[in-house]
Design an enzyme around this catalytic site. Structure first.
Site, PDB file in Angstrom:
ATOM      1  N   LYS A  36      -1.180   0.548 -25.125  1.00  0.00           N
ATOM      2  CA  LYS A  36      -1.491   0.415 -26.563  1.00  0.00           C
ATOM      3  C   LYS A  36      -0.164   0.478 -27.324  1.00  0.00           C
ATOM      4  O   LYS A  36       0.688  -0.366 -27.085  1.00  0.00           O
ATOM      5  CB  LYS A  36      -2.487   1.489 -26.977  1.00  0.00           C
ATOM      6  CG  LYS A  36      -3.834   1.359 -26.237  1.00  0.00           C
ATOM      7  CD  LYS A  36      -4.850   2.328 -26.790  1.00  0.00           C
ATOM      8  CE  LYS A  36      -6.229   2.103 -26.268  1.00  0.00           C
ATOM      9  NZ  LYS A  36      -6.516   2.626 -24.944  1.00  0.00           N
TER      10      LYS A  36
ATOM     11  N   TYR B 268       0.850  -1.198   0.000  1.00  0.00           N
ATOM     12  CA  TYR B 268       0.000   0.000   0.000  1.00  0.00           C
ATOM     13  C   TYR B 268       0.877   1.236   0.000  1.00  0.00           C
ATOM     14  O   TYR B 268       1.836   1.304   0.782  1.00  0.00           O
ATOM     15  CB  TYR B 268      -0.925   0.025   1.224  1.00  0.00           C
ATOM     16  CG  TYR B 268      -2.368  -0.051   0.797  1.00  0.00           C
ATOM     17  CD1 TYR B 268      -2.944   1.020   0.108  1.00  0.00           C
ATOM     18  CD2 TYR B 268      -3.128  -1.183   1.029  1.00  0.00           C
ATOM     19  CE1 TYR B 268      -4.258   0.934  -0.339  1.00  0.00           C
ATOM     20  CE2 TYR B 268      -4.439  -1.265   0.576  1.00  0.00           C
ATOM     21  CZ  TYR B 268      -4.996  -0.205  -0.099  1.00  0.00           C
ATOM     22  OH  TYR B 268      -6.277  -0.281  -0.547  1.00  0.00           O
TER      23      TYR B 268
ATOM     24  N   GLU C 272      -0.453   4.819  -0.549  1.00  0.00           N
ATOM     25  CA  GLU C 272      -1.259   6.027  -0.822  1.00  0.00           C
ATOM     26  C   GLU C 272      -0.385   7.267  -0.695  1.00  0.00           C
ATOM     27  O   GLU C 272       0.441   7.370   0.220  1.00  0.00           O
ATOM     28  CB  GLU C 272      -2.421   6.106   0.164  1.00  0.00           C
ATOM     29  CG  GLU C 272      -3.535   5.130  -0.174  1.00  0.00           C
ATOM     30  CD  GLU C 272      -4.649   5.141   0.863  1.00  0.00           C
ATOM     31  OE1 GLU C 272      -4.512   5.813   1.890  1.00  0.00           O
ATOM     32  OE2 GLU C 272      -5.650   4.445   0.631  1.00  0.00           O
TER      33      GLU C 272
ATOM     34  N   ARG D 132      -1.102  -2.531 -18.611  1.00  0.00           N
ATOM     35  CA  ARG D 132      -2.355  -1.776 -18.680  1.00  0.00           C
ATOM     36  C   ARG D 132      -2.337  -0.666 -17.638  1.00  0.00           C
ATOM     37  O   ARG D 132      -2.047  -0.913 -16.471  1.00  0.00           O
ATOM     38  CB  ARG D 132      -3.561  -2.681 -18.392  1.00  0.00           C
ATOM     39  CG  ARG D 132      -3.638  -3.927 -19.213  1.00  0.00           C
ATOM     40  CD  ARG D 132      -5.022  -4.525 -19.151  1.00  0.00           C
ATOM     41  NE  ARG D 132      -5.899  -3.746 -19.992  1.00  0.00           N
ATOM     42  CZ  ARG D 132      -5.896  -3.803 -21.324  1.00  0.00           C
ATOM     43  NH1 ARG D 132      -5.084  -4.611 -21.963  1.00  0.00           N
ATOM     44  NH2 ARG D 132      -6.706  -3.053 -22.029  1.00  0.00           N
TER      45      ARG D 132
ATOM     46  N   THR E 106      -2.989   6.031 -22.319  1.00  0.00           N
ATOM     47  CA  THR E 106      -2.899   4.703 -21.730  1.00  0.00           C
ATOM     48  C   THR E 106      -1.436   4.292 -21.861  1.00  0.00           C
ATOM     49  O   THR E 106      -0.686   4.880 -22.641  1.00  0.00           O
ATOM     50  CB  THR E 106      -3.770   3.683 -22.493  1.00  0.00           C
ATOM     51  OG1 THR E 106      -3.497   3.822 -23.889  1.00  0.00           O
ATOM     52  CG2 THR E 106      -5.250   3.922 -22.263  1.00  0.00           C
TER      53      THR E 106
ATOM     54  N   ASP F 150      -5.492  13.723 -25.678  1.00  0.00           N
ATOM     55  CA  ASP F 150      -5.527  12.325 -25.238  1.00  0.00           C
ATOM     56  C   ASP F 150      -4.810  11.497 -26.305  1.00  0.00           C
ATOM     57  O   ASP F 150      -5.361  11.248 -27.376  1.00  0.00           O
ATOM     58  CB  ASP F 150      -7.000  11.899 -25.081  1.00  0.00           C
ATOM     59  CG  ASP F 150      -7.144  10.422 -24.748  1.00  0.00           C
ATOM     60  OD1 ASP F 150      -6.129   9.684 -24.778  1.00  0.00           O
ATOM     61  OD2 ASP F 150      -8.280   9.993 -24.479  1.00  0.00           O
TER      62      ASP F 150
END
Ligand code: PLP
Length: 414
Positions: A226, A51, A53, A232, A223, A197
């Site tokens: 791609k 974790y 954060e 991903r 992203t 984008d």
């Protein structure tokens, strides 16, 4: 995967079957690619347990030294690739990257101007059932009917009339170079924030094969999976003045703990982007897309916008007496995997569109060149021309299998 096989043979089996499917089919889905073994190792690492954060050196948990190191590496490598002032590598997906940008500088009900989904835009650019369409007052620009190229005059006209808070450039199914400077000029003229984008073309931008929007845009999102060829995930770049706000929207605004194993894999993929192998692969991707488009054109197929300057193109099947969905299904029988796609000014619905989308990232990553790309286009034509005889597709599947054997994905070999 010995431990997995022992403990959960069902999931293990599904993964084996997926390896086999990827190994022995030709993947022409424009948004997919093949991650390297190094990326997959980082992604499958102990960093999934952590974790973290917050951001590097400013976490809400102890024990973050090592994940801080990989996040800093990911950010500094991405900066080296794209030259952006500020980069956030934490978004779990491209959609979340766009959501973070929208929420950082607009309010619900504000007007946004994005590319029409049916002309190549993405769901997050204002589609009615997407958060973007549900939250904002959306207006769209599109492409010209005669050329299939973005209608920059229409874009300016709409922007002057509608005074949007934000203008979004970028697409999921557009095969021409996007003039980001023109978008930036229009945004400046009307006082709009400009988001580019580049989810689809970021690998080409990284390799210097498509002009970068970074000098013109307030925000650039992408992203990472791609053309960029990473795990991903999402990526946000912006001018320094927006850095604090957008980071706060990502965490604690719309996400909790970042996926540190994915961020480690992003760092590895960004290192790959800086290699000659990567740049050559991106070049080959464009050459392969162009080879397939030209071969299909020579066989009487209509390519939307007349050809391609990037990694993908759309085929308008209306003169072939078959729609996108049955074509997708028939080609899958031949071991050729692609997706049906709406085309600009389609007279059919999004669900049953008139086109297919063809992309070259995956075949290029596994080493295929123009000769093989032309062969694939010829098979596509043969399958479509024999649409009433499915045995033709089944026969081609054997040739597809042989071609895939010649260009194995090494780390998927059983
Ligand atoms: N933006 C564009 C232009 C895309 O094509 C996509 C995905 O197809 C996205 C954003 C969203 O990415 P994701 O599927 O990771 O949410």
């Amino acid at each position: 995967m010995k431990k997995l096989k022992e403990f959960d043979s069902e999931v293990w089996q599904a993964i084996q079957d997926e390896n086999e499917r990827q190994q022995f089919t030709i993947d022409l889905i424009a948004s997919e690619n093949i991650t390297s073994a190094a990326i997959q190792e980082a992604q499958g690492s102990s960093m999934t347990n952590k974790y973290a954060e917050g951001y590097a050196d400013r976490r809400w948990y102890a024990g973050c030294k090592n994940v801080d190191d990989v996040e800093k590496l990911a950010v500094s490598r991405a900066k080296e690739i794209f030259g952006a002032e500020h980069i956030n590598v934490q978004t779990h997906s491209g959609s979340q990257a766009n959501m973070a940008v929208y929420f950082s500088c607009t309010k619900p009900g504000d007007k946004i101007l994005g590319m029409d989904l049916s002309h190549g835009g993405h769901l997050t650019h204002g589609f009615g059932k997407n958060f973007s369409g549900l939250t904002y007052d959306v207006v769209h620009y599109g492409v010209k009917e005669d050329t299939g190229h973005i209608d920059y005059d229409q874009l300016r006209e709409i922007a002057l009339r509608e005074k949007p808070k934000m203008i979004i450039a970028g697409a999921s199914a557009y095969s021409q170079i996007i003039d980001f400077k023109k978008f930036g000029d229009v945004a400046k003229e009307v006082g709009a924030i400009f988001l580019a984008d580049i989810a689809h073309i970021s690998g080409l931008v990284a390799a210097g094969l498509h002009p970068s929007p970074v000098p013109y845009a307030d925000f650039v999102t992408s992203t990472t999976h791609k053309t960029l060829r990473g795990p991903r995930g999402g990526l946000i770049m912006c001018k320094k003045e927006y850095a604090k706000k957008v980071d706060q929207v990502v965490f604690p605004g719309i996400q909790g703990g970042p996926l540190m194993h994915i961020i480690a894999a992003k760092a590895v993929s960004f290192k790959e982007c800086l290699t000659d192998e990567y740049k050559n692969c991106q070049k080959q991707t464009i050459l392969n897309a162009q080879a397939m488009a030209k071969e299909l054109q020579s066989r009487g197929y209509v390519i939307v916008s007349g050809g391609t300057e990037n990694h993908l193109f759309l085929v308008d099947l209306r003169n072939k007496g078959i729609a996108g969905r049955p074509t997708e299904r028939l080609l899958e029988k031949a071991g050729i995997i692609l997706n049906r796609n709406i085309i600009p000014f389609d007279d059919r619905s999004t669900m049953e569109p008139s086109g297919i989308r063809i992309g070259a990232p995956t075949i290029s990553s596994r080493g295929l060149k123009e000769e093989e790309a032309r062969q694939i286009a010829a098979w596509i034509d043969t399958v479509i021309s024999s649409k009433d005889d499915e045995s033709v597709a089944e026969n081609i599947k054997k040739d597809v299998h042989e071609l895939c054997k010649k260009f194995p994905i090494p780390h998927l070999e059983n």
